[in-house]
Write a protein that holds these residues in place. Sequence first.
Motif, short mmCIF file in Angstrom:
data_model
loop_
_atom_site.label_atom_id
_atom_site.label_comp_id
_atom_site.label_asym_id
_atom_site.label_seq_id
_atom_site.Cartn_x
_atom_site.Cartn_y
_atom_site.Cartn_z
N VAL A 43 -13.90 -76.72 33.12
CA VAL A 43 -13.40 -76.07 31.71
C VAL A 43 -12.21 -76.90 31.68
O VAL A 43 -11.28 -77.02 32.36
CB VAL A 43 -13.04 -74.65 31.75
N TYR A 44 -12.28 -77.67 30.40
CA TYR A 44 -11.15 -78.59 30.16
C TYR A 44 -9.98 -77.74 29.63
O TYR A 44 -9.95 -77.16 28.74
CB TYR A 44 -11.44 -79.77 29.31
N SER A 45 -8.87 -77.94 30.29
CA SER A 45 -7.61 -77.16 30.17
C SER A 45 -6.36 -77.99 30.02
O SER A 45 -5.96 -78.27 30.80
CB SER A 45 -7.44 -76.24 31.20
N PRO A 46 -6.29 -78.62 28.71
CA PRO A 46 -4.95 -79.57 28.26
C PRO A 46 -3.77 -78.78 28.86
O PRO A 46 -3.57 -77.66 28.53
CB PRO A 46 -5.15 -79.74 26.95
N LYS A 70 -15.22 -96.65 18.26
CA LYS A 70 -14.14 -97.12 18.91
C LYS A 70 -13.84 -96.29 20.19
O LYS A 70 -14.07 -95.04 20.00
CB LYS A 70 -12.70 -97.21 18.20
N TYR A 71 -13.67 -96.86 21.21
CA TYR A 71 -13.54 -96.26 22.53
C TYR A 71 -12.16 -95.23 22.22
O TYR A 71 -11.08 -95.38 21.70
CB TYR A 71 -13.03 -97.21 23.64
N LYS A 72 -12.65 -94.04 22.75
CA LYS A 72 -11.34 -92.94 22.97
C LYS A 72 -11.46 -92.46 24.31
O LYS A 72 -12.22 -91.76 24.82
CB LYS A 72 -11.84 -91.81 21.83
N GLU A 75 -8.10 -88.47 27.84
CA GLU A 75 -6.94 -88.10 27.10
C GLU A 75 -6.57 -87.84 25.68
O GLU A 75 -6.42 -86.61 25.30
CB GLU A 75 -5.64 -88.60 27.91
N ASP A 76 -7.17 -88.86 25.02
CA ASP A 76 -7.01 -88.71 23.75
C ASP A 76 -8.12 -87.98 22.99
O ASP A 76 -7.82 -87.09 22.02
CB ASP A 76 -7.20 -90.08 23.10
N TRP A 85 -16.30 -92.88 19.07
CA TRP A 85 -15.68 -92.23 17.99
C TRP A 85 -15.54 -93.20 17.00
O TRP A 85 -15.01 -94.24 16.91
CB TRP A 85 -14.30 -91.64 18.40
N ALA A 86 -15.88 -92.39 15.70
CA ALA A 86 -15.81 -92.98 14.29
C ALA A 86 -15.08 -92.06 13.50
O ALA A 86 -15.52 -90.88 13.59
CB ALA A 86 -17.10 -93.51 13.70
N GLU A 87 -13.90 -92.37 13.00
CA GLU A 87 -13.38 -91.58 11.92
C GLU A 87 -14.39 -91.13 10.68
O GLU A 87 -14.41 -89.94 10.22
CB GLU A 87 -12.07 -91.99 11.67
N SER A 88 -15.09 -92.16 10.21
CA SER A 88 -15.84 -91.58 9.29
C SER A 88 -17.10 -92.36 9.12
O SER A 88 -16.71 -93.87 9.08
CB SER A 88 -15.26 -91.56 7.63
N ILE A 89 -18.38 -92.16 9.05
CA ILE A 89 -19.31 -92.92 8.59
C ILE A 89 -20.04 -92.44 7.46
O ILE A 89 -20.29 -91.08 7.61
CB ILE A 89 -20.40 -92.86 9.96
N ASP A 90 -20.27 -93.12 6.73
CA ASP A 90 -21.32 -92.97 5.47
C ASP A 90 -22.68 -93.22 5.71
O ASP A 90 -23.08 -94.56 5.85
CB ASP A 90 -20.72 -93.71 4.06
N VAL A 91 -23.42 -92.33 5.78
CA VAL A 91 -24.91 -92.74 6.03
C VAL A 91 -25.69 -92.07 4.77
O VAL A 91 -25.45 -90.93 4.62
CB VAL A 91 -25.43 -91.70 7.28
N PRO A 92 -26.36 -92.86 4.11
CA PRO A 92 -27.04 -92.27 2.98
C PRO A 92 -28.10 -91.28 3.16
O PRO A 92 -28.74 -91.65 4.49
CB PRO A 92 -27.61 -93.67 2.22
#
Length: 105
Positions: A43-46, A70-72, A75-76, A85-92
Amino acid sequence: PLASACTPALCAVASAAHTPAMKAVLAVVALLSAPAAAGKYPVYSPGAGGAVETCDGIACKPIDCKPPFKYKSPEDAGTCCPLCWAESIDVPEDRSWAKGMSGGV
Protein backbone atom coordinates in the motif's frame (compact mmCIF):
# COMPACT_ATOMS: atom_id res chain seq x y z
CA PRO A 1 -9.76 -10.50 19.87
CA LEU A 2 -10.77 -7.60 17.61
CA ALA A 3 -7.87 -5.45 18.78
CA SER A 4 -5.40 -7.83 17.10
CA ALA A 5 -7.02 -7.05 13.72
CA CYS A 6 -6.84 -3.28 14.26
CA THR A 7 -4.11 -1.04 13.00
CA PRO A 8 -2.97 1.46 15.65
CA ALA A 9 -4.77 4.32 13.89
CA LEU A 10 -7.98 2.32 13.47
CA CYS A 11 -7.95 1.18 17.10
CA ALA A 12 -7.48 4.77 18.26
CA VAL A 13 -10.48 5.86 16.20
CA ALA A 14 -12.51 2.89 17.45
CA SER A 15 -11.78 3.72 21.08
CA ALA A 16 -12.72 7.35 20.48
CA ALA A 17 -16.06 6.44 18.86
CA HIS A 18 -19.02 7.38 21.04
CA THR A 19 -21.82 5.30 19.57
CA PRO A 20 -22.25 1.53 19.43
CA ALA A 21 -23.19 1.82 15.75
CA MET A 22 -19.90 3.56 14.94
CA LYS A 23 -17.98 0.90 16.86
CA ALA A 24 -19.80 -1.80 14.89
CA VAL A 25 -18.94 -0.14 11.56
CA LEU A 26 -15.28 0.18 12.56
CA ALA A 27 -15.21 -3.45 13.67
CA VAL A 28 -16.54 -4.58 10.28
CA VAL A 29 -13.95 -2.43 8.48
CA ALA A 30 -11.18 -3.91 10.64
CA LEU A 31 -12.34 -7.47 9.96
CA LEU A 32 -12.62 -6.87 6.21
CA SER A 33 -9.19 -5.25 6.00
CA ALA A 34 -7.43 -8.02 7.98
CA PRO A 35 -7.14 -10.43 4.98
CA ALA A 36 -5.46 -7.73 2.90
CA ALA A 37 -2.95 -7.11 5.67
CA ALA A 38 -2.35 -10.84 6.03
CA GLY A 39 -1.68 -11.13 2.28
CA LYS A 40 0.97 -8.41 2.58
CA TYR A 41 -0.41 -6.32 -0.28
CA PRO A 42 1.76 -3.25 -0.76
CA VAL A 43 0.00 0.00 0.00
CA TYR A 44 1.54 3.29 -1.03
CA SER A 45 1.78 5.52 2.02
CA PRO A 46 3.40 8.88 1.28
CA GLY A 47 5.34 10.17 4.25
CA ALA A 48 5.27 6.80 6.02
CA GLY A 49 8.89 7.22 6.97
CA GLY A 50 12.10 5.36 6.28
CA ALA A 51 11.15 2.31 8.36
CA VAL A 52 8.18 1.50 6.11
CA GLU A 53 8.87 0.63 2.48
CA THR A 54 5.44 0.20 0.93
CA CYS A 55 6.69 -0.74 -2.54
CA ASP A 56 8.67 -3.83 -1.50
CA GLY A 57 8.01 -6.69 -3.88
CA ILE A 58 6.87 -4.45 -6.74
CA ALA A 59 8.86 -4.90 -9.96
CA CYS A 60 8.50 -1.99 -12.38
CA LYS A 61 8.96 -2.44 -16.12
CA PRO A 62 10.88 0.14 -18.15
CA ILE A 63 8.66 2.67 -19.91
CA ASP A 64 9.16 4.85 -22.97
CA CYS A 65 6.87 7.88 -22.98
CA LYS A 66 5.86 9.21 -26.39
CA PRO A 67 4.50 12.78 -26.78
CA PRO A 68 2.13 14.14 -25.56
CA PHE A 69 2.94 11.83 -22.61
CA LYS A 70 5.74 12.79 -20.25
CA TYR A 71 7.67 10.67 -17.76
CA LYS A 72 6.39 11.07 -14.21
CA SER A 73 8.60 9.66 -11.45
CA PRO A 74 7.11 7.45 -8.73
CA GLU A 75 7.70 10.22 -6.20
CA ASP A 76 5.82 12.78 -8.33
CA ALA A 77 3.05 10.35 -9.27
CA GLY A 78 2.55 8.91 -5.79
CA THR A 79 2.92 5.38 -7.11
CA CYS A 80 5.44 2.56 -6.79
CA CYS A 81 6.34 2.69 -10.50
CA PRO A 82 6.83 5.56 -12.96
CA LEU A 83 4.01 6.61 -15.28
CA CYS A 84 3.60 8.15 -18.72
CA TRP A 85 1.30 11.08 -18.00
CA ALA A 86 -0.41 13.70 -20.14
CA GLU A 87 -2.08 16.71 -18.56
CA SER A 88 -4.77 16.82 -21.23
CA ILE A 89 -5.49 14.84 -24.35
CA ASP A 90 -8.27 15.75 -26.76
CA VAL A 91 -9.65 12.67 -28.45
CA PRO A 92 -12.52 13.17 -30.87
CA GLU A 93 -15.59 11.06 -30.22
CA ASP A 94 -15.98 8.22 -32.71
CA ARG A 95 -19.47 6.81 -32.89
CA SER A 96 -19.09 5.22 -36.32
CA TRP A 97 -19.28 1.80 -34.70
CA ALA A 98 -22.88 2.55 -33.63
CA LYS A 99 -24.27 2.96 -37.18
CA GLY A 100 -27.35 0.84 -37.69
CA MET A 101 -27.86 0.20 -33.98
CA SER A 102 -31.13 1.15 -32.38
CA GLY A 103 -32.18 1.89 -28.82
CA GLY A 104 -30.14 3.40 -26.04
CA VAL A 105 -29.51 7.07 -25.65
